[in-house]
Design an enzyme around this catalytic site. Structure first.
Site, mmCIF file in Angstrom:
data_model
loop_
_atom_site.group_PDB
_atom_site.id
_atom_site.type_symbol
_atom_site.label_atom_id
_atom_site.label_comp_id
_atom_site.label_asym_id
_atom_site.label_seq_id
_atom_site.Cartn_x
_atom_site.Cartn_y
_atom_site.Cartn_z
ATOM 1 N N GLY A 87 2.003 41.852 12.337
ATOM 2 C CA GLY A 87 1.124 42.623 11.467
ATOM 3 C C GLY A 87 1.367 44.115 11.595
ATOM 4 C CB ALA A 96 8.525 46.678 17.971
ATOM 5 N NE ARG A 113 3.012 50.061 13.675
ATOM 6 C CZ ARG A 113 3.372 51.337 13.741
ATOM 7 N NH1 ARG A 113 3.717 51.876 14.897
ATOM 8 N NH2 ARG A 113 3.392 52.079 12.647
ATOM 9 C CG HIS A 114 5.481 47.146 10.778
ATOM 10 N ND1 HIS A 114 6.073 48.369 10.988
ATOM 11 C CD2 HIS A 114 4.223 47.414 10.345
ATOM 12 C CE1 HIS A 114 5.227 49.330 10.686
ATOM 13 N NE2 HIS A 114 4.090 48.784 10.297
ATOM 14 N N GLY A 115 8.456 46.494 12.987
ATOM 15 C CA GLY A 115 9.403 47.432 13.593
ATOM 16 C C GLY A 115 9.452 48.763 12.850
#
Length: 465
Positions: free
Chosen positions: A352, A395, A84-86
């Protein structure tokens, strides 16, 4: 000492002790005044460090002993990381809710507590709608640090040699927060190895990383269908949420009618974002106690359950395309290894969203409770395994590591957020690292079916039903 003096002294110190112990109810149980007591309930708005508290002391700490292959000759041959994005700014929708609460507190709150005065006189509403989910500096650091930790955890896979050799593949969602997270992950590696003479490409692939947007049946039947989240709406209007609203109204000394479920959500988010973005135990956190936060966590989990998780079959089936992509990479690596070739794609890093990870986790059967989450079973779900605070912080990462243990013995190890997990239904053998063929047998029906086009067609043909 005269008896009366002794009694007065005891009463005095007891009072002082009680005051000191009870004055701050907003700090972490570990007595760190910089961490809100409610931080562990922040669901998808939570820091990665709350899932792995040891990182608070050393952000680059790893524990290789968790890997424990069945024999010393086991070696990694492929790793897929779905991340996952930060940490990001709030969306414009949530900024509006937060702005509304801030204006209410500024204009109407009548309580005299120092934390409230701090909000009214010192705190400034710095969130703007144009921030709209963009990656913050903490999010950049989340991915840089994760890259370094994973290279320490898997030094033969995530290595300078493999990066320069083109054996590490980067794929991202088109959203700016994901692209920037991918750039940050790469920067973590190039910084670690002091690479300044070369750049490394990434591919944007929304079909894989934002499959939920392209699954027509999911979009129509769940995402854009208000009736799909009826249980969420009922809970938000139910007694548990109403009690939280009343408690916040009492703390602010405003009429109960002034505090809605959106107001409560805004207070929860203000505390969460101030902490995740700025590492501040904000005065906003004083609006909710731990019981309130547990209710808010359940409300958020309930929404994820019905919109992205086990609530509807199409939620997980929308990830069929990512499921098949994963196993095709694993198969390719297994076949290349079997024929004595070098594995051409040693590492795949895919960046993602929470909505990318959760449907896949659901499809694979992770974190499934015996009872569905509903608007009426909050009290009986306190021990639930479906908990996004643990599963999906910023994240969050789901890793699949393929090992060759010699003699055709291939094994697959799943890890979530740098912790071993076991494939549901594969607990009777060496659970954390089962035979790859046993994993494929366990998911045989999905591997032979789970067709994205067929599942996502709005009106299925008779043969598909």
């Amino acid at each position: 000492m005269p008896d009366i003096v002794w009694k007065v002294t005891v009463v005095y110190f007891t009072t002082i002790l009680s005051f000191c112990c009870c004055f701050r109810t907003d700090v972490n149980p570990e007595d760190n005044p910089n961490i809100p007591a409610i931080a562990k309930y922040f669901t998808t708005k939570g820091r990665y460090e709350e899932v792995n508290p040891y990182l608070r002391d050393d952000i680059l700490a790893v524990n290789r002993s968790i890997l424990q292959p069945p024999s010393p000759q086991c070696r990694e041959i492929h790793l897929t990381a779905i991340i996952r994005h930060g940490t990001r700014y709030p969306t414009s929708k949530n900024v509006k809710k937060m702005q509304k609460l801030y204006e209410l507190v500024k204009s109407s709150a009548a309580a005299k507590e120092s934390w409230l005065r701090e909000i009214q006189t010192q705190w400034r509403m710095w969130y703007t709608e144009d921030m709209d989910g963009r990656l913050v500096q903490k999010g950049v650091d989340d991915h840089k640090h994760l890259a370094v930790r994973l290279s320490k955890l898997f030094p033969t896979m995530i290595s300078e040699e493999k990066l320069r050799g083109g054996f590490i593949n980067f794929i991202t969602s088109s959203k700016h927060r994901c692209v920037n997270s991918t750039l940050s992950f790469k920067a973590g590696l190039t910084g670690l190895w002091n690479i300044t003479d070369e750049e490394f490409d990434h591919a944007v692939n929304d079909a894989l990383m934002r499959f939920f947007d392209q699954c027509t049946r999911f979009v129509e039947e769940v995402d854009n269908n208000p009736s799909a989240v009826t249980e969420v709406d009922k809970f938000r209007q139910g007694p548990e949420m109403r009690r939280v609203q009343e408690k916040i109204a009492d703390r602010l000394r405003v009429p109960y009618d002034n505090i809605t479920d959106d107001t409560v959500e805004a207070a929860f988010y203000l505390c969460a974002y101030e902490f995740a973005i700025k590492t501040v135990n904000s005065p906003w956190c004083r609006l909710l106690d731990e019981v309130d936060a547990q209710v808010m966590e359940y409300a958020n989990d309930l929404k994820k359950f019905w919109k992205t998780g086990y609530g509807y079959d199409i939620n997980s089936k929308s990830s069929c395309i990512l499921f098949h992509d994963l196993f095709s990479r694993l198969d390719k690596a297994a076949n290349e290894n079997k024929s004595g070739q070098q594995v051409t794609e040693a590492v795949t890093v895919q960046v993602g969203h929470a909505e990318t990870l959760l449907p896949l986790l659901t499809l694979l059967g992770f974190f499934k409770d015996s009872d569905a989450l509903t608007s009426t079973n909050y009290a009986s779900q306190t021990q639930r395994s479906f908990r996004t605070s643990h599963m999906l912080p910023y994240a969050a990462n789901l890793l699949f590591v393929l090992y060759d243990c010699g003699g055709g013995d291939l094994r697959l190890q799943p890890l979530l957020n740098e912790k071993t997990v076991t494939f549901p239904g594969l607990t009777d053998q060496r659970a954390s690292m089962p035979l790859y063929e046993d994993v494929k047998e366990h998911y045989r029906e999905l591997l032979q079916g789970c067709d994205f086009e067929a599942e996502c067609r709005l009106f299925k043909r008779p043969a598909d039903v």
